[in-house]
Design an enzyme around this catalytic site. Structure first.
Site, PDB file in Angstrom:
ATOM      1  N   GLY A   1      11.648   1.826   3.123  1.00 16.38           N
ATOM      2  CA  GLY A   1      11.000   0.534   3.159  1.00 16.38           C
ATOM      3  C   GLY A   1       9.673   0.509   2.441  1.00 16.38           C
ATOM      4  O   GLY A   1       9.277   1.458   1.767  1.00 16.38           O
TER       5      GLY A   1
ATOM      6  N   VAL B   1       5.426  -0.562   2.729  1.00 16.40           N
ATOM      7  CA  VAL B   1       4.318  -0.710   3.659  1.00 16.40           C
ATOM      8  C   VAL B   1       3.302  -1.691   3.080  1.00 16.40           C
ATOM      9  O   VAL B   1       2.884  -1.557   1.931  1.00 16.40           O
ATOM     10  CB  VAL B   1       3.640   0.642   3.942  1.00 16.40           C
TER      11      VAL B   1
ATOM     12  N   ASP C   1      10.269  15.956   8.241  1.00 17.49           N
ATOM     13  CA  ASP C   1       9.977  15.504   6.876  1.00 17.49           C
ATOM     14  C   ASP C   1       8.475  15.639   6.581  1.00 17.49           C
ATOM     15  O   ASP C   1       7.833  14.691   6.129  1.00 17.49           O
ATOM     16  CB  ASP C   1      10.425  14.057   6.694  1.00 17.49           C
TER      17      ASP C   1
ATOM     18  N   ILE D   1       0.818  -1.208   0.000  1.00 23.18           N
ATOM     19  CA  ILE D   1       0.000   0.000   0.000  1.00 23.18           C
ATOM     20  C   ILE D   1       0.855   1.263   0.000  1.00 23.18           C
ATOM     21  O   ILE D   1       0.316   2.376   0.000  1.00 23.18           O
ATOM     22  CB  ILE D   1      -0.955   0.026   1.217  1.00 23.18           C
ATOM     23  N   GLY D   2       2.156   1.133  -0.009  1.00 26.38           N
ATOM     24  CA  GLY D   2       3.009   2.307  -0.048  1.00 26.38           C
ATOM     25  C   GLY D   2       4.476   1.945  -0.084  1.00 26.38           C
ATOM     26  O   GLY D   2       4.884   0.882   0.395  1.00 26.38           O
TER      27      GLY D   2
ATOM     28  N   LYS E   1       5.169  -1.697   8.108  1.00 23.81           N
ATOM     29  CA  LYS E   1       6.274  -1.060   7.392  1.00 23.81           C
ATOM     30  C   LYS E   1       7.523  -1.912   7.568  1.00 23.81           C
ATOM     31  O   LYS E   1       8.087  -2.000   8.662  1.00 23.81           O
ATOM     32  CB  LYS E   1       6.513   0.349   7.925  1.00 23.81           C
TER      33      LYS E   1
ATOM     34  N   GLY F   1       8.392   3.917   0.416  1.00 23.12           N
ATOM     35  CA  GLY F   1       9.119   5.122   0.790  1.00 23.12           C
ATOM     36  C   GLY F   1      10.603   4.897   0.675  1.00 23.12           C
ATOM     37  O   GLY F   1      11.067   3.863   0.181  1.00 23.12           O
TER      38      GLY F   1
END
Length: 875
Positions: free
Chosen positions: A578, A580, A707, A572-573, A594, A575
């Site tokens: 790492g 997710v 961030d 689902i993501g 994550k 970055g």
């Protein structure tokens, strides 16, 4: 500023707005005889306006608003016979406006507000400037009367005369201005009565009436109910207004702000006030109103601020107030209210600024629903007849800074629940029936600077640490069995041989428990050492234990099963550190997992940072970490993962940009995310600001996120914004800024954060700061409302997202916003939306200024956004 302008004699337009120019306006500016438009606003120019500008006989537009400009307005400006647009605001100009300027008949916009100008306005202004649409002389030193001739400028839309010394009566013929939208006459010395209201009923486009802080007296006329339905703000506080509030006020169903405070109004509040369904602010404090608070106020479901303090209201607090689920401020103090505190009102979790019922006749106990006030900063229940113990649920009010329960009949011991309120600055428990010893946890409340425990039944030794070291900050008088403490408290010394047997037993019990805990900790440490040797591949760093032990760790096998073997279908993501995954829980719910890419430099430090930060803080607008995993995978490689609450609506990034970024992918169960409307974006912006304010001001020491960007803001089931990804977070203290990634070998932070959101000072080697977060938030805010990324190709050289927006403010704000904002909005409501957007973007620009000292503080940001929400939230 360049001074070789004489070489540009054919120049017709000179637009240098927002170009960071410094110095003085050059004298040879007058050598541009063909110049028609001159824009110098938004720079850092100083000095005065040179007289040579009088040579610019062709000039139509003049904008020189600069906070550094001084001196008088040169009379030579009156030579601009074709002048149409004059902007001299926000400077330090003195003297009078040259009278001849008022004879330039083509002027349609004249702004000289926020200066130190004096004198009076010519009585003929409306005759000689018939084309006026915008007139701003606010925040100056003008005297005299407001000329009735203004009504002859039939196209006049905005009149800003606030904060001067005008006297006399408000013109009674302003109703002839059919286009009038805003009239601000507050903070003057105007007299007479409110009869001018009747004339304003002819202004069908009227939105704002501001006549507060004057000397207008008499009753509020019934004709107020005949004002246009376009009216959204009525501000008439601080006048000698008397008699009752006309029932016709309920006809103004689009009203968002009603301010009638600090007058002499009497009688009952009409129940028709409940018809103001779009009301966000109701200010009736400091009057002589009486009767019961009408239950119809519960119909005001959009209400944010309710101020009824310093009146003569009696009866019970209406339970219907529990329907006002957007309240952030409730002030009912200094009345004669009786009965118990309604549980429905205490359950309003949105109240965050102040909840005050002080100086009433309330009785009964404090309901456990007080724990619902998780975002509250100030709770004042003093001077009532409340009884019973303080409920333990108050421990959930983690943001409390001021708590006063003084002068009631609370009893029992001071509960340990108060020890969880680490942000407490003021605590007043005086004049109650509290007993037992002074709890030691009060010593650990490091922000506490006022503590009043006087007039109770406390006993035992007064501590000599923390706030108790400051006699001027502590009051413990009239507790006859207290002893010890610092000498300035003038208490008798404690005698050890008079200690009560019960106290001795308590010491024995505590000592025994401590010994058992010490043994348990020793056994645990031995087990960890054995386990580390057996599982050498895990190589758990000793520096991780102090923060990892806050979580009940899960195994690699559990996560493997939860994510279907870390299937790509569950991603689902992605970055920098790492991936997710969406995983299932044993209870059948969802969790976000994550998995750190430990081959990426900084991933392990990011893991440590997030554990430390999210394991120690709690806020409704922060993503919560529920578990960690630090183990080895099936191949014997190190494995680290973090488990978070699952956010069903994904990231703000996807909602703004519809998932176009390659490294951000999120599956939505209902298909692609919809479009965010104006108020949804504003609500999310407030959520993010609330989280940042908590990190910067409520956490001790402060936490810098480091961030902030849309992909690090997630949306829960109710579309509430939650700030996450604390991989670059830092703890800031008074002495140092400790990098939470444990690597303090480099003082440079030039490469930290995300490109486009990193403040300029980081590139110059400055250490991270809360003002750096404010800059990132400002860019994020601008991105939310424009739909433009700060990294777009168009933003290069001297143009960036900040300047792109700043140049467009205020009049072209609607041209640069994300068109999706208008989806589903009423096209007839464009003026409200345009003003709202301009206000929000102004905040974003103020946050993203180049120099940290020029940026708006996060507390002020939150306050401004709440004001914008209150003013423009109603349609």
């Amino acid at each position: 500023m360049p001074t070789n302008l004489s070489q540009c004699s054919n120049l017709e337009i000179l637009n240098l707005i927002d170009n960071q120019l410094v110095g003085k306006i050059p004298d040879d500016l007058g050598s541009l005889p063909k110049l028609q438009a001159l824009g110098l606003a938004g720079n850092n120019l100083t000095g005065s306006i040179p007289r040579s500008v009088g040579n610019l006989s062709q000039l139509h537009m003049l904008s020189v608003s600069e906070k550094g400009l001084q001196g008088e307005i040169p009379e030579t400006l009156s030579k601009f016979r074709g002048l149409e647009f004059v902007q001299l605001a926000f400077s330090q100009l003195t003297g009078e406006i040259p009278p001849a300027i008022f004879n330039i008949s083509g002027i349609f916009s004249f702004s000289a507000g926020d200066n130190q100008l004096r004198g009076s306005i010519p009585p003929y202004i409306g005759d000689t400037l018939p084309h006026l649409t915008y007139l701003n002389f606010g925040n100056n030193l003008f005297t005299g009367v407001i000329p009735p001739s203004l009504s002859n400028a039939s196209g006049l839309e905005y009149i800003y005369f606030n904060n001067n010394s005008f006297h006399g009566r408000p013109p009674a013929n302003l109703g002839r201005l059919k286009a009038l939208e805003r009239m601000l006459l507050g903070f003057n010395q105007l007299r007479d009565d409110f009869s001018f209201i009747t004339s304003l009923t002819n202004c069908s486009r009227l939105q704002i009436i501001g006549v507060d802080f004057n000397f207008l007296e008499g009753p509020l006329p019934d004709s107020i109910g005949n004002l246009s339905n376009s009216v959204i703000v009525i501000s008439m506080s601080s006048n000698p207004m008397f008699e009752t509030i006309p029932p016709g006020i309920g006809n103004l169903f689009n009203l968002s702000f009603l301010g009638l405070a600090n007058n002499s109004l009497s009688g009952h509040v009409p129940s028709s006030i409940g018809a103001l369904h779009n009301l966000h602010v109701l200010e009736l404090s400091a009057n002589m109103l009486t009767g019961e608070i009408p239950s119809s106020i519960g119909n005001l479901t959009l209400l944010n601020h309710l101020h009824l303090l310093f009146n003569n209201f009696y009866g019970e607090i209406p339970q219907s107030l529990g329907n006002c689920r957007q309240l952030i401020e409730l002030e009912l103090s200094n009345n004669n209210l009786s009965g118990s505190i309604p549980e429905e009102v205490l359950s309003l979790s949105t109240i965050s600024i102040i909840f005050s019922l002080a100086h009433n006749q309330l009785s009964g106990s404090l309901p456990s629903q007080v724990g619902s006030l998780a975002n509250l900063v100030e709770l004042d229940l003093s001077y009532n007849k409340l009884t019973g113990p303080i409920p333990s649920s108050i421990s959930k009010c983690l943001l409390l800074e001021r708590l006063s329960l003084a002068i009631n009949s609370f009893h029992g011991e001071i509960p340990p629940a108060l020890g969880t309120l680490r942000g407490l600055r003021e605590l007043d428990l005086s004049h109650n029936d509290f007993s037992g010893e002074i709890p030691r946890f009060l010593v650990q409340l490091t922000d506490l600077n006022y503590l009043n425990l006087s007039l109770n039944k406390l006993e035992g030794e007064v501590p000599k640490q923390g706030v108790f070291l400051n006699a001027s900050a502590v009051s413990v008088f009239e507790n006859s069995n207290l002893c010890g403490g610092i000498a300035e408290l003038n208490l008798p010394s404690c005698k050890s041989n008079t200690s009560k047997p019960f106290s001795t037993k308590k010491v024995i019990v505590i000592t025994t428990v401590a010994a058992i805990l010490s043994g348990f900790i020793l056994c645990l440490c031995l087990f960890i050492i054995w386990y580390r040797r057996k599982k050498s591949k895990e190589n758990l760093s000793a520096t991780e234990l102090p923060f990892e032990h806050r979580f009940s760790r899960v195994s690699y096998e559990e996560l493997f099963r939860s994510t279907d073997g870390f299937s790509e279908n569950n991603v689902i993501g992605k970055g920098r550190y790492g991936t997710v995954y969406k995983g299932t829980t044993q209870e059948g719910g969802w969790v976000a997992v994550k998995v750190l890419n430990l081959g990426h430099r900084g991933a392990s430090k990011s893991f440590v940072s997030e554990c430390r930060t999210l394991g120690a803080i709690r806020h409704r607008n922060l993503v919560k970490i529920s578990n960690v995993c630090s183990s080895v995978d099936h191949c014997g490689n190190d494995f680290k993962a973090l488990l978070y609450e699952y956010m069903a609506n994904g990231s703000l990034e996807n909602w703004i940009h519809q998932g176009n970024e390659e490294d951000v992918r999120h599956e939505h169960e209902q298909g692609q995310p919809g479009r965010l409307g104006l108020m949804q974006r504003l609500d999310i912006a407030i959520d993010i600001a609330s989280a940042i304010k908590y990190l910067h001001e409520a956490c001790s020491p402060k936490i810098v996120h480091g961030d902030l960007k849309p992909s690090n803001v997630l949306l829960d089931n109710e579309m509430m914004g939650r700030v996450g990804d604390f991989g670059l977070a830092k703890i800031s203290s008074a002495a140092t800024t400790e990098a939470m990634d444990i690597d303090n070998r480099s003082s440079s932070v030039a490469m930290r954060g995300s490109i486009g959101y990193v403040p300029p000072e980081y590139g110059m080697g400055d250490m991270v700061s809360t003002q750096g977060d404010v800059y990132s938030y400002g860019i994020l805010l601008l991105e939310m409302f424009t739909g433009r990324r700060p990294t777009e190709e168009a933003f290069k050289d001297h143009l960036n997202l900040h300047t792109f927006v700043k140049v467009a403010l205020p009049h072209r704000a609607a041209e640069i916003v994300d068109s999706a904002i208008f989806n589903g909005e009423d096209e007839r409501d464009t003026e409200r939306m345009r003003n709202c957007i301009a206000s929000v973007l102004t905040v974003g620009v103020a946050c993203s200024m180049e120099w940290p000292r020029d940026r708006m503080g996060v507390a002020e940001v939150l306050k401004e956004l709440h004001k914008i929400r209150a003013r423009y939230g109603a349609k």
